[in-house]
Design a protein around this motif. Structure first.
Motif, PDB file in Angstrom:
ATOM      1  N   THR A  14       0.846  -1.201   0.000  1.00 34.11           N
ATOM      2  CA  THR A  14       0.000   0.000   0.000  1.00 34.11           C
ATOM      3  C   THR A  14       0.878   1.247   0.000  1.00 34.11           C
ATOM      4  O   THR A  14       0.379   2.349  -0.155  1.00 34.11           O
ATOM      5  CB  THR A  14      -0.927   0.034   1.233  1.00 34.11           C
ATOM      6  N   GLY A  15       2.181   1.064   0.167  1.00 32.49           N
ATOM      7  CA  GLY A  15       3.099   2.211   0.207  1.00 32.49           C
ATOM      8  C   GLY A  15       3.568   2.595  -1.190  1.00 32.49           C
ATOM      9  O   GLY A  15       3.292   1.908  -2.175  1.00 32.49           O
ATOM     10  N   ARG A  16       4.273   3.702  -1.241  1.00 32.86           N
ATOM     11  CA  ARG A  16       4.777   4.264  -2.504  1.00 32.86           C
ATOM     12  C   ARG A  16       5.628   3.283  -3.292  1.00 32.86           C
ATOM     13  O   ARG A  16       5.377   2.983  -4.440  1.00 32.86           O
ATOM     14  CB  ARG A  16       5.696   5.446  -2.141  1.00 32.86           C
ATOM     15  N   MET A  17       6.675   2.782  -2.654  1.00 29.49           N
ATOM     16  CA  MET A  17       7.613   1.904  -3.360  1.00 29.49           C
ATOM     17  C   MET A  17       7.010   0.531  -3.599  1.00 29.49           C
ATOM     18  O   MET A  17       7.116  -0.030  -4.681  1.00 29.49           O
ATOM     19  CB  MET A  17       8.917   1.735  -2.561  1.00 29.49           C
ATOM     20  N   LEU A  91       7.605   0.311   6.039  1.00 31.41           N
ATOM     21  CA  LEU A  91       8.358   1.319   6.766  1.00 31.41           C
ATOM     22  C   LEU A  91       9.605   0.630   7.344  1.00 31.41           C
ATOM     23  O   LEU A  91       9.499  -0.472   7.882  1.00 31.41           O
ATOM     24  CB  LEU A  91       7.443   1.761   7.906  1.00 31.41           C
ATOM     25  N   THR A  92      10.769   1.288   7.235  1.00 29.57           N
ATOM     26  CA  THR A  92      12.023   0.660   7.651  1.00 29.57           C
ATOM     27  C   THR A  92      11.946   0.103   9.080  1.00 29.57           C
ATOM     28  O   THR A  92      12.433  -0.989   9.359  1.00 29.57           O
ATOM     29  CB  THR A  92      13.158   1.705   7.570  1.00 29.57           C
ATOM     30  N   ARG A  95      10.591  -3.466   9.643  1.00 27.96           N
ATOM     31  CA  ARG A  95      11.093  -4.481   8.709  1.00 27.96           C
ATOM     32  C   ARG A  95      11.724  -5.678   9.405  1.00 27.96           C
ATOM     33  O   ARG A  95      11.453  -6.830   9.052  1.00 27.96           O
ATOM     34  CB  ARG A  95      12.121  -3.802   7.787  1.00 27.96           C
ATOM     35  N   LYS A 113      15.740  -1.317   0.926  1.00 22.88           N
ATOM     36  CA  LYS A 113      16.777  -0.784   1.800  1.00 22.88           C
ATOM     37  C   LYS A 113      16.180   0.311   2.671  1.00 22.88           C
ATOM     38  O   LYS A 113      15.132   0.840   2.286  1.00 22.88           O
ATOM     39  CB  LYS A 113      17.966  -0.252   1.003  1.00 22.88           C
ATOM     40  N   ASP A 141      18.503  -0.699  -6.609  1.00 23.40           N
ATOM     41  CA  ASP A 141      17.934  -0.336  -7.913  1.00 23.40           C
ATOM     42  C   ASP A 141      18.763   0.636  -8.740  1.00 23.40           C
ATOM     43  O   ASP A 141      18.761   0.590  -9.961  1.00 23.40           O
ATOM     44  CB  ASP A 141      16.533   0.249  -7.696  1.00 23.40           C
ATOM     45  N   LYS A 142      19.497   1.539  -8.052  1.00 22.75           N
ATOM     46  CA  LYS A 142      20.206   2.576  -8.828  1.00 22.75           C
ATOM     47  C   LYS A 142      21.249   1.954  -9.766  1.00 22.75           C
ATOM     48  O   LYS A 142      21.589   2.536 -10.792  1.00 22.75           O
ATOM     49  CB  LYS A 142      20.896   3.587  -7.910  1.00 22.75           C
ATOM     50  N   TRP A 187       6.871  10.372   7.661  1.00 24.07           N
ATOM     51  CA  TRP A 187       7.782   9.640   8.562  1.00 24.07           C
ATOM     52  C   TRP A 187       9.248   9.883   8.188  1.00 24.07           C
ATOM     53  O   TRP A 187      10.128   9.804   9.048  1.00 24.07           O
ATOM     54  CB  TRP A 187       7.458   8.145   8.594  1.00 24.07           C
TER      55      TRP A 187
HETATM   56  N1  LIG Z   1      14.851   1.869  -3.415  1.00 22.87           N
HETATM   57  C1  LIG Z   1      14.422   3.116  -3.374  1.00 22.87           C
HETATM   58  O1  LIG Z   1      14.752   3.919  -4.230  1.00 22.87           O
HETATM   59  C2  LIG Z   1      13.515   3.582  -2.268  1.00 22.87           C
HETATM   60  C3  LIG Z   1      12.865   4.819  -2.382  1.00 22.87           C
HETATM   61  C4  LIG Z   1      12.012   5.222  -1.355  1.00 22.87           C
HETATM   62  C5  LIG Z   1      11.825   4.408  -0.249  1.00 22.87           C
HETATM   63  N2  LIG Z   1      12.487   3.214  -0.160  1.00 22.87           N
HETATM   64  C6  LIG Z   1      12.310   2.339   1.030  1.00 22.87           C
HETATM   65  O2  LIG Z   1      11.042   1.693   0.906  1.00 22.87           O
HETATM   66  C7  LIG Z   1      10.426   1.584   2.184  1.00 22.87           C
HETATM   67  C8  LIG Z   1       9.026   2.187   2.111  1.00 22.87           C
HETATM   68  O3  LIG Z   1       9.115   3.549   1.761  1.00 22.87           O
HETATM   69  P1  LIG Z   1       7.880   4.312   1.081  1.00 22.87           P
HETATM   70  O4  LIG Z   1       8.421   5.614   0.636  1.00 22.87           O
HETATM   71  O5  LIG Z   1       7.209   3.411   0.117  1.00 22.87           O
HETATM   72  O6  LIG Z   1       6.972   4.551   2.357  1.00 22.87           O
HETATM   73  P2  LIG Z   1       5.363   4.597   2.484  1.00 22.87           P
HETATM   74  O7  LIG Z   1       5.095   5.352   3.731  1.00 22.87           O
HETATM   75  O8  LIG Z   1       4.754   5.070   1.219  1.00 22.87           O
HETATM   76  O9  LIG Z   1       4.947   3.056   2.669  1.00 22.87           O
HETATM   77  C9  LIG Z   1       5.178   2.387   3.886  1.00 22.87           C
HETATM   78  C10 LIG Z   1       4.499   1.021   3.856  1.00 22.87           C
HETATM   79  O10 LIG Z   1       4.747   0.372   5.114  1.00 22.87           O
HETATM   80  C11 LIG Z   1       3.512  -0.003   5.694  1.00 22.87           C
HETATM   81  N3  LIG Z   1       3.614  -0.007   7.164  1.00 22.87           N
HETATM   82  C12 LIG Z   1       3.722  -1.118   7.934  1.00 22.87           C
HETATM   83  N4  LIG Z   1       3.765  -0.791   9.214  1.00 22.87           N
HETATM   84  C13 LIG Z   1       3.693   0.538   9.300  1.00 22.87           C
HETATM   85  C14 LIG Z   1       3.680   1.448  10.389  1.00 22.87           C
HETATM   86  N5  LIG Z   1       3.767   1.029  11.652  1.00 22.87           N
HETATM   87  N6  LIG Z   1       3.584   2.761  10.088  1.00 22.87           N
HETATM   88  C15 LIG Z   1       3.511   3.198   8.807  1.00 22.87           C
HETATM   89  N7  LIG Z   1       3.522   2.354   7.737  1.00 22.87           N
HETATM   90  C16 LIG Z   1       3.616   1.050   7.980  1.00 22.87           C
HETATM   91  C17 LIG Z   1       2.495   0.985   5.144  1.00 22.87           C
HETATM   92  O11 LIG Z   1       1.197   0.461   5.258  1.00 22.87           O
HETATM   93  C18 LIG Z   1       2.973   1.116   3.691  1.00 22.87           C
HETATM   94  O12 LIG Z   1       2.509   0.010   2.949  1.00 22.87           O
HETATM   95  C19 LIG Z   1      11.361   2.284   3.171  1.00 22.87           C
HETATM   96  O13 LIG Z   1      12.122   1.320   3.839  1.00 22.87           O
HETATM   97  C20 LIG Z   1      12.260   3.126   2.314  1.00 22.87           C
HETATM   98  O14 LIG Z   1      13.569   3.256   2.851  1.00 22.87           O
HETATM   99  C21 LIG Z   1      13.314   2.799  -1.149  1.00 22.87           C
END
Ligand SMILES: NC(=O)c1ccc[n+]([C@@H]2O[C@H](COP(=O)([O-])OP(=O)(O)OC[C@H]3O[C@@H](n4cnc5c(N)ncnc54)[C@H](O)[C@@H]3O)[C@@H](O)[C@H]2O)c1
Length: 383
Positions: A14-17, A91-92, A95, A113, A141-142, A187
């Motif tokens: 459900t998150g961005r990545m 969320l990191t 994890r 990561k 990914d980079k 966050w």
């Molecule tokens: N590889 C990349 O380029 C890249 C880019 C951005 C983020 N990331 C990593 O991806 C991960 C997610 O980042 P994002 O930007 O998608 O974040 P986001 O906030 O959009 O998504 C977070 C996800 O974690 C879930 N989650 C589980 N427990 C949670 C809690 N207690 N509180 C909040 N959310 C919770 C959420 O439901 C959601 O699905 C992070 O670890 C971030 O470091 C990687």
């Protein structure tokens, strides 16, 4: 032609990545192309098993993409008869326990990561995965972006001669959230929620520098929280407690000096959101996400410093574009395909949890360097 279904428990979709890059642009894209064809004619068919906290959100995603399997219960997902791989884009902060659970359940593990919030935890995950004999990988990914692939091609082809320095500029303006909504989750700006520039970006810089140039041997970092008040997803004001900018200097093997500015409080005057300039004795390059331009020693102009005269040389046009020479797929998808192949055929795969731990190590040392105001060595890691 045989078809092998491989179930992937996907946490954080459900998150961005998790949604955009991993589910839609990678796993569903592999299904859209008819699966992943292996050399022996076998076709892998990834079957996502979505897991998360919100049933309505998961159901909505599953319905939108015609997916069958979703649950809010991680144990149930891990015990699904198809489940072979656990993937984490949560969320990191949350994890580590989930990955531990997946390893204990005997699943192969692939994760975003940083792989954990501390080096000890990251190394422990790498150890546990190795002891359990499960395949494991961390997103890097980079390395699979067209611009950086072209840069690697230049390094491998000896274009630079002796590489002297790398200058990286990463960043853009992330809106505070008051008069225009922020384009990144809140966050990221709270240290207590696992946010911060160093924790977010130093893991990337570690594998970029290690893999394209040579291993990172020391770090000096200066951090700042330039914007200390922001507005969250609900429009509520909050204190930004994490670093929103990090100015890092890294020494690499072979005497290469890398300097990377990372900031969410900078306005872009570049061609791309990240750019690396590499200078070598034989030539220089500027690589971004997609493009890469070069200037050879023989084509280097000889400017003379004279502030009394306007600049007459068109410096930006004295560079030459590096051609694609191949088709570039989405970087996240390319890495997924390599990981899936590794799981099924045992093909080598370099970007494992130990490599992921190196990124956490650099982040941890970067934060310590900033707190103590001094340069720190980056020791070799072992598990
Ligand atoms: N590889 C990349 O380029 C890249 C880019 C951005 C983020 N990331 C990593 O991806 C991960 C997610 O980042 P994002 O930007 O998608 O974040 P986001 O906030 O959009 O998504 C977070 C996800 O974690 C879930 N989650 C589980 N427990 C949670 C809690 N207690 N509180 C909040 N959310 C919770 C959420 O439901 C959601 O699905 C992070 O670890 C971030 O470091 C990687």
């Amino acid at each position: 032609m045989s078809r092998t279904v491989i179930g992937i428990v996907m946490n954080g979709v459900t998150g961005r990545m998790g949604y955009r890059q991993h589910l839609v642009r990678s796993i569903l894209a592999i299904r859209e192309q008819g699966g992943l064809a292996l050399d022996d004619g076998e076709v892998l068919w990834p079957e996502p098993i979505l897991v998360g906290r919100s049933a309505p959100k998961l159901k909505e995603i599953a319905d939108r993409h015609g997916l069958e399997h979703w649950t809010t219960d991680l144990d149930e997902a891990l015990s699904h008869p198809l489940a072979q791989i656990y993937f984490d884009a949560q969320l990191t902060q949350v994890r580590e326990p989930a990955i531990r659970k997946a390893i204990a359940a005997g699943k192969h593990v692939y994760t975003e990561k940083p792989t954990a919030e501390s080096l000890d935890a990251a190394l422990e995950l790498a150890r546990l995965a190795r002891a359990a004999g499960v395949c494991n990988g961390a997103v890097q990914d980079k390395l699979f972006l067209p611009g950086l692939l072209k840069l690697k091609r230049l390094v491998d082809g000896g274009f630079f001669g002796r590489i002297l320095s790398v200058r990286g500029e990463f960043g853009y303006w992330v809106f505070e959230g008051d008069w225009q909504t922020a384009q990144r989750p809140s966050w990221n700006y709270r240290a207590q929620d696992g946010g911060g520039m160093i924790l977010d970006m130093f893991p990337h810089w570690r594998y970029v520098l290690d893999n394209i140039f040579s291993p990172v041997r020391s770090v000096y970092a200066h951090t700042a929280t330039h914007i200390d008040e922001r507005w969250d997803e609900q429009g509520a004001v909050y204190q930004a407690t994490a670093d929103d900018a990090a100015y890092g200097v890294f020494e690499l093997d072979g005497g290469i000096v890398a300097q990377i500015n990372s900031s969410w409080a900078v306005r872009v005057d570049r061609d791309e959101l990240v750019e690396f300039q590499v200078d070598g004795t034989e030539g220089s390059a500027v690589a971004g996400l997609r493009n890469c331009r070069i200037q050879h020693r023989a084509a280097t102009p000889k400017p003379v410093w004279n502030p009394d005269l306007p600049a007459t040389e068109p410096f930006r046009s004295q560079w030459q574009q590096v051609p694609d020479n191949e088709e570039f797929d989405n970087g996240f998808k390319v890495q997924w395909e390599l990981f899936l192949t590794h799981v099924v055929t045992g093909a080598p795969y370099r970007w494992d949890l130990l490599e992921g731990a190196k990124g956490v190590q650099l982040a941890e040392l970067g934060l310590r360097s900033a707190a103590e105001g001094r340069r720190l060595d980056v020791p070799d890691l072992e598990i």
